[in-house]
Design an enzyme around this catalytic site. Structure first.
Site, PDB file in Angstrom:
ATOM      1  N   LEU A  38      37.850  38.937  41.470  1.00  0.00           N
ATOM      2  CA  LEU A  38      37.367  37.833  40.628  1.00  0.00           C
ATOM      3  C   LEU A  38      38.497  36.925  40.160  1.00  0.00           C
ATOM      4  O   LEU A  38      39.618  37.362  39.923  1.00  0.00           O
ATOM      5  CB  LEU A  38      36.618  38.406  39.417  1.00  0.00           C
ATOM      6  N   HIS A  39      38.158  35.644  40.039  1.00  0.00           N
ATOM      7  CA  HIS A  39      39.113  34.628  39.570  1.00  0.00           C
ATOM      8  C   HIS A  39      38.362  33.686  38.631  1.00  0.00           C
ATOM      9  O   HIS A  39      37.184  33.924  38.300  1.00  0.00           O
ATOM     10  CB  HIS A  39      39.727  33.891  40.763  1.00  0.00           C
ATOM     11  N   HIS A  42      34.747  32.581  39.474  1.00  0.00           N
ATOM     12  CA  HIS A  42      33.707  33.555  39.104  1.00  0.00           C
ATOM     13  C   HIS A  42      33.495  33.540  37.588  1.00  0.00           C
ATOM     14  O   HIS A  42      32.369  33.606  37.101  1.00  0.00           O
ATOM     15  CB  HIS A  42      34.116  34.971  39.526  1.00  0.00           C
ATOM     16  N   GLN A  66      27.484  40.381  56.157  1.00  0.00           N
ATOM     17  CA  GLN A  66      27.793  38.956  56.284  1.00  0.00           C
ATOM     18  C   GLN A  66      29.152  38.702  56.929  1.00  0.00           C
ATOM     19  O   GLN A  66      29.586  37.559  57.045  1.00  0.00           O
ATOM     20  CB  GLN A  66      27.702  38.257  54.927  1.00  0.00           C
ATOM     21  N   GLN A 153      29.420  25.740  43.503  1.00  0.00           N
ATOM     22  CA  GLN A 153      29.330  24.622  44.450  1.00  0.00           C
ATOM     23  C   GLN A 153      30.284  24.814  45.625  1.00  0.00           C
ATOM     24  O   GLN A 153      30.067  24.300  46.716  1.00  0.00           O
ATOM     25  CB  GLN A 153      29.639  23.307  43.718  1.00  0.00           C
ATOM     26  N   LYS A 154      31.356  25.580  45.397  1.00  0.00           N
ATOM     27  CA  LYS A 154      32.356  25.835  46.435  1.00  0.00           C
ATOM     28  C   LYS A 154      31.709  26.266  47.758  1.00  0.00           C
ATOM     29  O   LYS A 154      32.148  25.882  48.830  1.00  0.00           O
ATOM     30  CB  LYS A 154      33.303  26.920  45.913  1.00  0.00           C
ATOM     31  N   SER A 191      38.840  34.000  46.546  1.00  0.00           N
ATOM     32  CA  SER A 191      39.425  35.352  46.656  1.00  0.00           C
ATOM     33  C   SER A 191      40.364  35.417  47.851  1.00  0.00           C
ATOM     34  O   SER A 191      41.291  36.226  47.872  1.00  0.00           O
ATOM     35  CB  SER A 191      38.305  36.389  46.818  1.00  0.00           C
TER      36      SER A 191
HETATM   37  P1  AMP Z   1      32.247  35.410  46.321  1.00  0.00           P
HETATM   38  O1  AMP Z   1      32.772  36.507  45.449  1.00  0.00           O
HETATM   39  O2  AMP Z   1      33.307  34.682  47.065  1.00  0.00           O
HETATM   40  O3  AMP Z   1      31.085  35.840  47.172  1.00  0.00           O
HETATM   41  O4  AMP Z   1      31.656  34.333  45.320  1.00  0.00           O
HETATM   42  C1  AMP Z   1      30.711  34.671  44.344  1.00  0.00           C
HETATM   43  C2  AMP Z   1      30.240  33.411  43.675  1.00  0.00           C
HETATM   44  O5  AMP Z   1      31.335  32.732  43.085  1.00  0.00           O
HETATM   45  C3  AMP Z   1      29.587  32.414  44.666  1.00  0.00           C
HETATM   46  O6  AMP Z   1      28.464  31.816  44.055  1.00  0.00           O
HETATM   47  C4  AMP Z   1      30.694  31.411  44.872  1.00  0.00           C
HETATM   48  O7  AMP Z   1      30.227  30.126  45.217  1.00  0.00           O
HETATM   49  C5  AMP Z   1      31.334  31.394  43.491  1.00  0.00           C
HETATM   50  N1  AMP Z   1      32.694  30.848  43.568  1.00  0.00           N
HETATM   51  C6  AMP Z   1      33.690  31.249  44.398  1.00  0.00           C
HETATM   52  N2  AMP Z   1      34.788  30.466  44.218  1.00  0.00           N
HETATM   53  C7  AMP Z   1      34.455  29.553  43.271  1.00  0.00           C
HETATM   54  C8  AMP Z   1      35.153  28.466  42.654  1.00  0.00           C
HETATM   55  N3  AMP Z   1      36.396  28.152  42.987  1.00  0.00           N
HETATM   56  N4  AMP Z   1      34.499  27.744  41.718  1.00  0.00           N
HETATM   57  C9  AMP Z   1      33.213  28.044  41.377  1.00  0.00           C
HETATM   58  N5  AMP Z   1      32.513  29.052  41.914  1.00  0.00           N
HETATM   59  C10 AMP Z   1      33.120  29.797  42.854  1.00  0.00           C
END
Ligand code: AMP
Length: 290
Positions: A38-39, A42, A66, A153-154, A191
């Site tokens: 997480l960053h 998230h 996926q 939105q990313k 991530s």
């Molecule tokens: P992930 O852990 O990469 O599957 O992402 C989980 C959620 O976090 C998804 O809805 C992503 O679109 C969102 N997310 C990832 N990176 C960002 C970011 N830089 N800004 C906003 N939301 C993000």
């Protein structure tokens, strides 16, 4: 904060949390699905959920279905302890951390295919990716039964796929889309950024630079997609180590190409920086209402 890895345990905890407070109405549940590592991107989703919902559930699950056979499933960063600390700091009520065996028991053979949009953008480059995403999110929606689900939105193509799934299959959930969170210099947080060397980290900035160049052009009245694509391409070509996967000017709902963005549109890029595939996008708003 409860950390729960079994499906029946999560359902039981949520039954209790929904009913707490003595209100005759069940309390609203906000859900943030993630793959962990997480960053601040998230975190922004969790903050939005905390602000709008009575109960906040986050999931951490690196979803095997996926990832393609040659992708980074096995080396995807896993930082469960730090992730849980951050979620606890942000007052998440429950973290759901299922195992792959719990999500996909032996013999599971049912999948969600959102035809059309799933074959575009990342779906074209990563066959089967959105089938995996739609299937796991459908399962998580069934398990958590959220009122609101928060996405970034990313991942613009993921939003299009999931919006269509929610509509086509009548999921009783409202999707909330939060803006892309960026590093101070503009790089979209991801991530996968932790895979980048210092030099690759510098090269990766060219994705945002290309989007900004096209956005500036559009803001100055250039609405032809071909001209915006040309600007994106030439900006990226200034960084020869970056290998473009796709550049697109598209309708954000259908992911189909646009010829003109006068009524709005999405600029999207996927590119390899070293061995790391990065994505980024910006939404162009219609100028007609201004
Ligand atoms: P992930 O852990 O990469 O599957 O992402 C989980 C959620 O976090 C998804 O809805 C992503 O679109 C969102 N997310 C990832 N990176 C960002 C970011 N830089 N800004 C906003 N939301 C993000």
């Amino acid at each position: 904060m409860q950390i729960i890895s079994d499906i029946s345990g999560l359902r039981a905890a949520l039954r209790t949390l929904r009913a707490v407070g003595g209100s005759p109405l069940p309390r609203s549940v906000g859900f943030v699905p993630t793959m962990g590592a997480l960053h601040a991107g998230h975190r922004s989703l969790v903050l939005a959920a905390r602000q709008g919902c009575n109960v906040v559930v986050a999931s951490i699950f690196v979803n095997p279905t996926q990832f393609g056979p040659n992708e980074d499933f096995s080396r995807y960063p896993r930082t469960l302890e730090q992730d849980c600390q951050m979620l606890e700091d942000e007052r998440v009520d429950v973290v759901f951390t299922p195992t792959a065996d719990a999500m996909y028991p032996a013999g599971a053979s049912t999948f969600v295919d959102v035809e059309g949009v799933s074959e575009r953008l990342d779906g074209a480059s990563r066959p089967g990716h959105f089938r995996g995403v739609a299937t796991v999110v459908a399962k998580l929606f069934h398990i958590v039964q959220p009122d609101f689900a928060f996405f970034g939105q990313k991942d613009a193509a993921q939003i299009a796929v999931l919006r269509k799934m929610v509509r086509d299959l009548d999921f009783p959930v409202e999707m909330v889309i939060c803006p892309t969170v960026r590093e101070p210099d503009g790089l979209a947080m991801s991530s996968r950024n932790r895979y980048l060397s210092a030099e690759e980290r510098r090269q990766a900035l060219s994705l945002f630079r290309a989007l900004q160049a096209a956005q500036t052009l559009a803001d100055h009245g250039e609405h032809r997609a071909a001209a915006l694509l040309k600007t994106m391409r030439s900006t990226l070509e200034a960084e020869p180590a970056v290998r473009v996967d796709y550049l697109a000017v598209i309708n954000p709902d259908t992911l189909l190409p646009l010829e003109n963005v006068a009524a709005g549109g999405l600029l999207a890029i996927a590119a390899y920086v070293g061995g790391t595939r990065l994505i980024d996008n910006v939404l162009l708003c219609s100028k007609t209402s201004l």
